[in-house]
Design a protein around this motif. Structure first.
Motif, PDB file in Angstrom:
ATOM      1  N   SER A 152      38.932  84.033  39.727  1.00 23.57           N
ATOM      2  CA  SER A 152      40.079  84.639  40.395  1.00 23.57           C
ATOM      3  C   SER A 152      40.816  83.674  41.310  1.00 23.57           C
ATOM      4  N   PHE A 153      40.333  82.431  41.415  1.00 19.15           N
ATOM      5  CA  PHE A 153      40.985  81.517  42.353  1.00 19.15           C
ATOM      6  C   PHE A 153      40.831  80.082  41.877  1.00 19.15           C
ATOM      7  N   ILE A 154      41.901  79.308  42.001  1.00 19.75           N
ATOM      8  CA  ILE A 154      41.894  77.884  41.703  1.00 19.75           C
ATOM      9  C   ILE A 154      42.684  77.159  42.785  1.00 19.75           C
ATOM     10  N   SER A 155      42.441  75.863  42.916  1.00 17.32           N
ATOM     11  CA  SER A 155      43.163  75.084  43.910  1.00 17.32           C
ATOM     12  C   SER A 155      43.219  73.625  43.466  1.00 17.32           C
ATOM     13  N   PHE A 156      44.366  72.978  43.678  1.00 22.88           N
ATOM     14  CA  PHE A 156      44.516  71.558  43.385  1.00 22.88           C
ATOM     15  C   PHE A 156      43.907  70.712  44.504  1.00 22.88           C
ATOM     16  N   SER A 157      43.406  69.533  44.144  1.00 20.04           N
ATOM     17  CA  SER A 157      43.032  68.535  45.151  1.00 20.04           C
ATOM     18  C   SER A 157      44.313  67.948  45.724  1.00 20.04           C
ATOM     19  N   PRO A 158      44.254  67.365  46.933  1.00 19.95           N
ATOM     20  CA  PRO A 158      45.479  66.819  47.544  1.00 19.95           C
ATOM     21  C   PRO A 158      46.174  65.755  46.698  1.00 19.95           C
ATOM     22  N   ASP A 159      45.402  64.997  45.889  1.00 21.11           N
ATOM     23  CA  ASP A 159      46.039  63.982  45.043  1.00 21.11           C
ATOM     24  C   ASP A 159      46.473  64.532  43.691  1.00 21.11           C
ATOM     25  N   GLY A 160      46.161  65.796  43.420  1.00 19.69           N
ATOM     26  CA  GLY A 160      46.582  66.437  42.185  1.00 19.69           C
ATOM     27  C   GLY A 160      45.764  66.079  40.965  1.00 19.69           C
ATOM     28  N   ASN A 161      44.715  65.271  41.129  1.00 18.42           N
ATOM     29  CA  ASN A 161      43.928  64.825  39.980  1.00 18.42           C
ATOM     30  C   ASN A 161      42.798  65.778  39.597  1.00 18.42           C
ATOM     31  N   GLN A 162      42.489  66.729  40.481  1.00 15.11           N
ATOM     32  CA  GLN A 162      41.417  67.675  40.199  1.00 15.11           C
ATOM     33  C   GLN A 162      41.855  69.095  40.539  1.00 15.11           C
ATOM     34  N   ILE A 163      41.226  70.047  39.861  1.00 14.45           N
ATOM     35  CA  ILE A 163      41.369  71.459  40.196  1.00 14.45           C
ATOM     36  C   ILE A 163      39.967  72.004  40.420  1.00 14.45           C
ATOM     37  N   VAL A 164      39.795  72.767  41.474  1.00 12.86           N
ATOM     38  CA  VAL A 164      38.521  73.425  41.731  1.00 12.86           C
ATOM     39  C   VAL A 164      38.687  74.899  41.399  1.00 12.86           C
ATOM     40  N   SER A 165      37.691  75.478  40.712  1.00 15.09           N
ATOM     41  CA  SER A 165      37.761  76.887  40.317  1.00 15.09           C
ATOM     42  C   SER A 165      36.589  77.660  40.901  1.00 15.09           C
ATOM     43  N   ALA A 166      36.854  78.910  41.238  1.00 11.87           N
ATOM     44  CA  ALA A 166      35.828  79.826  41.756  1.00 11.87           C
ATOM     45  C   ALA A 166      35.268  80.615  40.587  1.00 11.87           C
ATOM     46  N   GLY A 167      33.952  80.578  40.393  1.00  7.81           N
ATOM     47  CA  GLY A 167      33.342  81.184  39.213  1.00  7.81           C
ATOM     48  C   GLY A 167      32.739  82.547  39.448  1.00  7.81           C
ATOM     49  N   SER A 168      32.877  83.424  38.462  1.00  7.80           N
ATOM     50  CA  SER A 168      32.238  84.737  38.538  1.00  7.80           C
ATOM     51  C   SER A 168      30.729  84.633  38.373  1.00  7.80           C
ATOM     52  N   ASP A 169      30.242  83.465  37.912  1.00  2.61           N
ATOM     53  CA  ASP A 169      28.804  83.252  37.768  1.00  2.61           C
ATOM     54  C   ASP A 169      28.186  82.630  39.020  1.00  2.61           C
ATOM     55  N   GLY A 170      28.950  82.554  40.123  1.00  2.00           N
ATOM     56  CA  GLY A 170      28.440  82.005  41.369  1.00  2.00           C
ATOM     57  C   GLY A 170      28.582  80.502  41.493  1.00  2.00           C
ATOM     58  N   THR A 171      29.233  79.860  40.528  1.00  3.35           N
ATOM     59  CA  THR A 171      29.408  78.408  40.586  1.00  3.35           C
ATOM     60  C   THR A 171      30.799  78.040  41.069  1.00  3.35           C
ATOM     61  N   VAL A 172      30.906  76.793  41.514  1.00  2.41           N
ATOM     62  CA  VAL A 172      32.189  76.170  41.836  1.00  2.41           C
ATOM     63  C   VAL A 172      32.306  74.968  40.913  1.00  2.41           C
ATOM     64  N   ARG A 173      33.411  74.874  40.179  1.00  5.32           N
ATOM     65  CA  ARG A 173      33.545  73.803  39.190  1.00  5.32           C
ATOM     66  C   ARG A 173      34.801  72.974  39.444  1.00  5.32           C
ATOM     67  N   LEU A 174      34.667  71.682  39.175  1.00  6.12           N
ATOM     68  CA  LEU A 174      35.792  70.765  39.312  1.00  6.12           C
ATOM     69  C   LEU A 174      36.231  70.295  37.936  1.00  6.12           C
ATOM     70  N   TRP A 175      37.565  70.186  37.775  1.00  5.72           N
ATOM     71  CA  TRP A 175      38.153  69.845  36.483  1.00  5.72           C
ATOM     72  C   TRP A 175      39.152  68.713  36.644  1.00  5.72           C
ATOM     73  N   ASP A 176      39.133  67.795  35.689  1.00  7.30           N
ATOM     74  CA  ASP A 176      40.110  66.714  35.656  1.00  7.30           C
ATOM     75  C   ASP A 176      41.432  67.278  35.132  1.00  7.30           C
ATOM     76  N   THR A 177      42.496  67.146  35.906  1.00 11.35           N
ATOM     77  CA  THR A 177      43.771  67.760  35.523  1.00 11.35           C
ATOM     78  C   THR A 177      44.473  67.010  34.401  1.00 11.35           C
TER      79      THR A 177
END
Length: 299
Positions: free
Chosen positions: A112-137
């Motif tokens: 239900s929630f995502i956010s960009f890193s300040p440099d725009g190279n990563q996105i962090v996502s909030a997981g329904s499985d209790g995890t926090v994941r980082l993604w290369d944009t």
């Protein structure tokens, strides 16, 4: 979607008049985001000119299912996550889809929630499985998975310098993470489940909104000696709480802690200090118990 003047409270414009679709969104979605310069607003899978209310572009595929929209820090991209757990990025000028990757397998309770890193190279996502994941944009590759929450993560955000991540969960816990190593730095406890988390602009404080309607503030400054002292204090506090539930008095808690040779010295010292500061509660409990045994004579 209504736009308001923050200084006067006057409504400036209505961007969408489709009441059925608006009602669906306001219950559980966070599909609103201003561009960094404040000139545009992403809402309901569309991008609007915030000055005159005209529709600029439509993000095809995000109109119905987007639960969260975010502009990149440079304003050139928009990220969305939908009800099917799909993370997508779009060109903010042309609405061309740049990336699509599934971030959440539990589609019945999607991210239900995502956010960009300040440099725009990563996105962090909030997981329904209790995890926090980082993604290369740029590639869509998952670069890190942070585990530690026991329930759905509702909100995540990067610190202004990008070095830390704050996450908030329905389990009533907010966690501070090192974004480079994935190390858990601090744990914060709230009054109920977390609904939102955010850093102050200077990164020295964290605000959290809870599901019971409270707002909590925590200090996020890195201590001169590192986070170890705070971690020891948190371990000690949990130890004292667990022992008190078993023993029923803080005097007994202190005796058990003092006699436990397996505890690290800093944790033992902190636990004894915590228990000692609560010893007044033992006397208060005894006084209440004593009054409870007093009975007036029968007339």
């Amino acid at each position: 979607v209504k736009l308001w003047d923050a200084a006067t409270g006057r409504m400036l414009m209505v961007l969408c008049r489709d009441q059925r679709r608006l009602d669906l969104r306001v219950q559980q979605r966070r599909g609103l985001a201003f561009s960094p310069d404040g000139n545009y607003l992403a809402a309901g899978g569309k991008v609007w000119n915030a000055e005159n209310g005209t529709e600029v572009i439509a993000l095809h595929g995000a109109e119905e299912d987007a639960v969260c929209l975010r502009f990149s820090p440079d304003g050139k991209r928009i990220a969305s996550v939908d009800l099917n757990g799909m993370l997508k990025t779009w060109d903010a000028g042309t609405a061309r889809e740049l990336l699509a990757v599934r971030v959440d397998e539990k589609v019945s309770r999607p991210t239900s929630f995502i956010s960009f890193s300040p440099d725009g190279n990563q996105i962090v996502s909030a997981g329904s499985d209790g995890t926090v994941r980082l993604w290369d944009t740029n590639t869509g590759a998952e670069t890190m998975t942070l585990r530690g929450h026991s329930d759905i993560v509702r909100a995540v955000n990067f610190s202004p310098d990008g070095k830390r991540i704050i996450s908030g969960s329905v389990d009533g816990i907010a966690k501070l993470w090192d974004s480079a190593t994935g190390d858990e730095l601090l744990t914060f406890r709230a009054t109920s489940g977390m609904a939102s988390v955010a850093f102050s602009p200077d990164g020295t404080a964290i605000a959290g909104g809870t599901l019971d309607g409270n707002v909590v503030l925590w200090e996020s400054i890195t201590p001169a000696g590192g986070y170890e002292s705070r971690r020891n204090a948190e371990v000690a506090r949990r130890l004292v709480e667990d022992l008190y539930r078993k023993c029923g008095s803080y005097d007994d808690v202190m005796r058990q802690v003092q006699g436990d040779a397996t505890l690290d010295s800093p944790v033992r010292k902190a636990a004894i200090h915590i228990a000692d500061t609560y010893k007044w509660k033992d006397a208060d409990t005894l006084r209440s118990d004593a009054w409870a045994t007093v009975r007036l004579p029968d007339k």
